[in-house]
Write a protein that holds these residues in place. Structure first.
Motif, PDB file in Angstrom:
ATOM      1  N   THR A 152      46.593   4.587  58.780  1.00  0.00           N
ATOM      2  CA  THR A 152      45.747   4.268  57.627  1.00  0.00           C
ATOM      3  C   THR A 152      45.654   2.762  57.419  1.00  0.00           C
ATOM      4  N   ALA A 153      46.783   2.057  57.501  1.00  0.00           N
ATOM      5  CA  ALA A 153      46.774   0.600  57.321  1.00  0.00           C
ATOM      6  C   ALA A 153      45.927  -0.076  58.393  1.00  0.00           C
ATOM      7  N   ARG A 154      46.060   0.388  59.632  1.00  0.00           N
ATOM      8  CA  ARG A 154      45.256  -0.195  60.712  1.00  0.00           C
ATOM      9  C   ARG A 154      43.765   0.069  60.473  1.00  0.00           C
ATOM     10  N   GLN A 155      43.436   1.280  60.051  1.00  0.00           N
ATOM     11  CA  GLN A 155      42.034   1.606  59.807  1.00  0.00           C
ATOM     12  C   GLN A 155      41.455   0.756  58.676  1.00  0.00           C
ATOM     13  N   PHE A 156      42.236   0.548  57.614  1.00  0.00           N
ATOM     14  CA  PHE A 156      41.758  -0.271  56.497  1.00  0.00           C
ATOM     15  C   PHE A 156      41.549  -1.714  56.941  1.00  0.00           C
ATOM     16  N   ASN A 157      42.509  -2.282  57.663  1.00  0.00           N
ATOM     17  CA  ASN A 157      42.395  -3.674  58.099  1.00  0.00           C
ATOM     18  C   ASN A 157      41.238  -3.866  59.076  1.00  0.00           C
ATOM     19  N   GLU A 158      40.912  -2.841  59.844  1.00  0.00           N
ATOM     20  CA  GLU A 158      39.736  -2.926  60.715  1.00  0.00           C
ATOM     21  C   GLU A 158      38.451  -2.849  59.898  1.00  0.00           C
ATOM     22  N   LEU A 159      38.455  -2.029  58.855  1.00  0.00           N
ATOM     23  CA  LEU A 159      37.250  -1.857  58.042  1.00  0.00           C
ATOM     24  C   LEU A 159      36.860  -3.137  57.309  1.00  0.00           C
ATOM     25  N   ILE A 160      37.858  -3.878  56.807  1.00  0.00           N
ATOM     26  CA  ILE A 160      37.514  -5.069  56.032  1.00  0.00           C
ATOM     27  C   ILE A 160      36.915  -6.164  56.913  1.00  0.00           C
ATOM     28  N   GLN A 161      36.963  -5.983  58.229  1.00  0.00           N
ATOM     29  CA  GLN A 161      36.313  -6.946  59.116  1.00  0.00           C
ATOM     30  C   GLN A 161      34.810  -6.704  59.201  1.00  0.00           C
ATOM     31  N   THR A 162      34.335  -5.581  58.663  1.00  0.00           N
ATOM     32  CA  THR A 162      32.906  -5.294  58.652  1.00  0.00           C
ATOM     33  C   THR A 162      32.311  -5.809  57.345  1.00  0.00           C
ATOM     34  N   ASP A 163      31.135  -6.410  57.443  1.00  0.00           N
ATOM     35  CA  ASP A 163      30.494  -6.982  56.259  1.00  0.00           C
ATOM     36  C   ASP A 163      30.114  -5.915  55.244  1.00  0.00           C
ATOM     37  N   GLY A 164      29.696  -4.748  55.733  1.00  0.00           N
ATOM     38  CA  GLY A 164      29.268  -3.697  54.814  1.00  0.00           C
ATOM     39  C   GLY A 164      30.397  -3.206  53.935  1.00  0.00           C
ATOM     40  N   PHE A 165      31.547  -2.928  54.532  1.00  0.00           N
ATOM     41  CA  PHE A 165      32.682  -2.444  53.753  1.00  0.00           C
ATOM     42  C   PHE A 165      33.190  -3.531  52.811  1.00  0.00           C
ATOM     43  N   ALA A 166      33.310  -4.769  53.318  1.00  0.00           N
ATOM     44  CA  ALA A 166      33.795  -5.860  52.470  1.00  0.00           C
ATOM     45  C   ALA A 166      32.871  -6.083  51.279  1.00  0.00           C
ATOM     46  N   ALA A 167      31.558  -6.045  51.522  1.00  0.00           N
ATOM     47  CA  ALA A 167      30.603  -6.233  50.429  1.00  0.00           C
ATOM     48  C   ALA A 167      30.696  -5.089  49.415  1.00  0.00           C
ATOM     49  N   SER A 168      30.930  -3.859  49.886  1.00  0.00           N
ATOM     50  CA  SER A 168      31.038  -2.732  48.958  1.00  0.00           C
ATOM     51  C   SER A 168      32.272  -2.859  48.067  1.00  0.00           C
ATOM     52  N   VAL A 169      33.361  -3.396  48.614  1.00  0.00           N
ATOM     53  CA  VAL A 169      34.569  -3.609  47.799  1.00  0.00           C
ATOM     54  C   VAL A 169      34.309  -4.682  46.747  1.00  0.00           C
ATOM     55  N   ILE A 170      33.701  -5.787  47.161  1.00  0.00           N
ATOM     56  CA  ILE A 170      33.423  -6.879  46.223  1.00  0.00           C
ATOM     57  C   ILE A 170      32.487  -6.414  45.119  1.00  0.00           C
ATOM     58  N   ASP A 171      31.439  -5.685  45.496  1.00  0.00           N
ATOM     59  CA  ASP A 171      30.490  -5.183  44.498  1.00  0.00           C
ATOM     60  C   ASP A 171      31.159  -4.160  43.588  1.00  0.00           C
ATOM     61  N   GLY A 172      32.041  -3.337  44.160  1.00  0.00           N
ATOM     62  CA  GLY A 172      32.748  -2.348  43.349  1.00  0.00           C
ATOM     63  C   GLY A 172      33.683  -2.987  42.341  1.00  0.00           C
ATOM     64  N   ALA A 173      34.132  -4.215  42.624  1.00  0.00           N
ATOM     65  CA  ALA A 173      34.993  -4.938  41.687  1.00  0.00           C
ATOM     66  C   ALA A 173      34.195  -5.687  40.632  1.00  0.00           C
ATOM     67  N   GLY A 174      32.869  -5.544  40.666  1.00  0.00           N
ATOM     68  CA  GLY A 174      32.030  -6.233  39.681  1.00  0.00           C
ATOM     69  C   GLY A 174      31.794  -7.681  39.994  1.00  0.00           C
ATOM     70  N   LEU A 175      31.924  -8.056  41.283  1.00  0.00           N
ATOM     71  CA  LEU A 175      31.774  -9.463  41.673  1.00  0.00           C
ATOM     72  C   LEU A 175      30.533  -9.670  42.537  1.00  0.00           C
ATOM     73  N   SER A 176      29.558  -8.780  42.416  1.00  0.00           N
ATOM     74  CA  SER A 176      28.366  -8.881  43.255  1.00  0.00           C
ATOM     75  C   SER A 176      27.586 -10.167  42.972  1.00  0.00           C
ATOM     76  N   ASP A 177      27.500 -10.565  41.699  1.00  0.00           N
ATOM     77  CA  ASP A 177      26.766 -11.791  41.358  1.00  0.00           C
ATOM     78  C   ASP A 177      27.422 -13.016  41.984  1.00  0.00           C
ATOM     79  N   GLU A 178      28.753 -13.056  41.945  1.00  0.00           N
ATOM     80  CA  GLU A 178      29.464 -14.189  42.548  1.00  0.00           C
ATOM     81  C   GLU A 178      29.310 -14.178  44.068  1.00  0.00           C
ATOM     82  N   ARG A 179      29.269 -12.984  44.665  1.00  0.00           N
ATOM     83  CA  ARG A 179      29.088 -12.901  46.110  1.00  0.00           C
ATOM     84  C   ARG A 179      27.701 -13.389  46.499  1.00  0.00           C
TER      85      ARG A 179
END
Length: 334
Positions: A80-107
């Motif tokens: 699971t840890a390896r899969q998560f660390n691989e996912l955050i290297q993708t722009d789509g997943f990273a952007a979804s996390v940032i937007d989910g945290a309410g930081l889309s405007d800052e991004r």
């Protein structure tokens, strides 16, 4: 007495160093001071950690057989840890996390980039079945929001990956049901219109015309076929929907949040980080000072002792010790 080359070099280095100690200590002092300046001006960082409990099989798996476990040499936590660390290297997943945290405007404005997120968010295995999702930020609430959003986005990714096939099947059968429902309605309407246009004979005991009977039979067969297609598609759509619900429930059992991320009050960078930075830069400064002394020793061509003369091949007969009144800078007498 025999004097080795290393001993002779050490003795010459001490002569060189104590000749101008402040000059050779200057690199160590400057680098250590710079390290202290960096440590004092480093912004505080806050770390928020969420703990996931990961299992490879759930009770729902046993009941429904919805998942087949494959042989793996990794523990569920490591996978699971390896899969998560691989996912955050993708722009789509990273952007979804940032937007989910309410930081889309800052991004979007470039105030908080995807690269910053990747540098400060990661997962690590803690034992066989526990995974730490860690987010670091200069604001404790932002760190908490990023950790919460990371857990949520990861679960959603796993769910969407595992139910992708059932979602496609469900959408397909939804479209088929619309078409088949229209066919059922059409067949029903044709039968009703024919019966209205051709009512039962008024005379008791009289039978319908054979042509009418055949047409009614044909229309009933068409209605039955249309209804059968509709029922089959409906059953398949329900099976796909049930598989989607089972997968979602199964994933929620496999990935359970034991500890929700919190907004901590104590920064991660404290006295320990300050001491570590100072020690690191002090060591670098001392290495530079040692290098300067070694370089000066190699370049030094003066004679400091009888051993230096012996190294040059001179025959040393006696050594005159320095008298109490002799100046330190006076020439050595050999």
């Amino acid at each position: 007495a025999y004097v080795s080359g290393a001993q002779r070099f050490l003795a010459r280095s001490l002569f060189v160093f104590f000749g101008k100690p402040l000059l050779f200590l200057l690199p160590a002092l400057l680098v250590t001071s710079f390290g202290g300046y960096l440590a004092a001006n480093t912004a505080d960082e806050y770390q928020s950690v969420g703990v996931l409990s990961v299992s490879s099989e759930t009770f729902l798996d046993v009941l429904t057989g919805s998942r087949v476990n494959t042989l793996s040499y990794e523990s569920p936590a490591v996978t699971t840890a390896r899969q998560f660390n691989e996912l955050i290297q993708t722009d789509g997943f990273a952007a979804s996390v940032i937007d989910g945290a309410g930081l889309s405007d800052e991004r979007v404005a470039g105030q908080f980039t995807v690269d910053e997120f990747r540098q400060n968010t990661f997962a690590s295995a803690s034992g066989q079945s526990l995974v730490d999702i860690v987010a670091i930020s200069d604001d404790p609430e932002r760190a908490r929001l990023l950790a919460v959003s990371s857990i949520s986005a990861f679960k959603n990714y796993v769910i969407s990956s595992e139910v992708l096939g059932t979602d496609v099947a469900e959408n397909f059968y939804d479209e088929q049901l619309t078409s088949y429902k229209a066919e059922v309605d059409l067949a029903t309407r044709n039968l009703q219109e024919f019966l209205v246009a051709n009512p039962e004979p008024i005379i008791p005991g009289a039978a319908r015309d054979i042509g009418e009977q055949l047409e009614i039979t044909r229309l009933n067969d068409l209605l039955a076929q249309a209804q059968e297609r509709f029922d089959h598609a409906f059953d398949n759509r329900e099976a796909a929907r049930l598989a989607t619900m089972q997968s979602s429930a199964d994933i929620n059992q496999r990935f359970r949040t034991l500890d929700e991320p919190l907004a901590v009050d104590v920064p991660q960078s404290g006295l320990k980080a300050l001491a570590t930075t100072l020690i690191l830069y002090a060591v670098i400064g001392l290495l530079l000072s040692f290098g300067a002394v070694a370089s000066a020793t190699v370049l030094d061509r003066s004679i400091h002792s009888a051993n230096d003369l012996a190294r040059l091949g001179a025959d040393v007969r006696a050594v005159v010790p320095r008298s109490a009144g002799m100046s330190v800078d006076a020439p050595r007498h050999v």
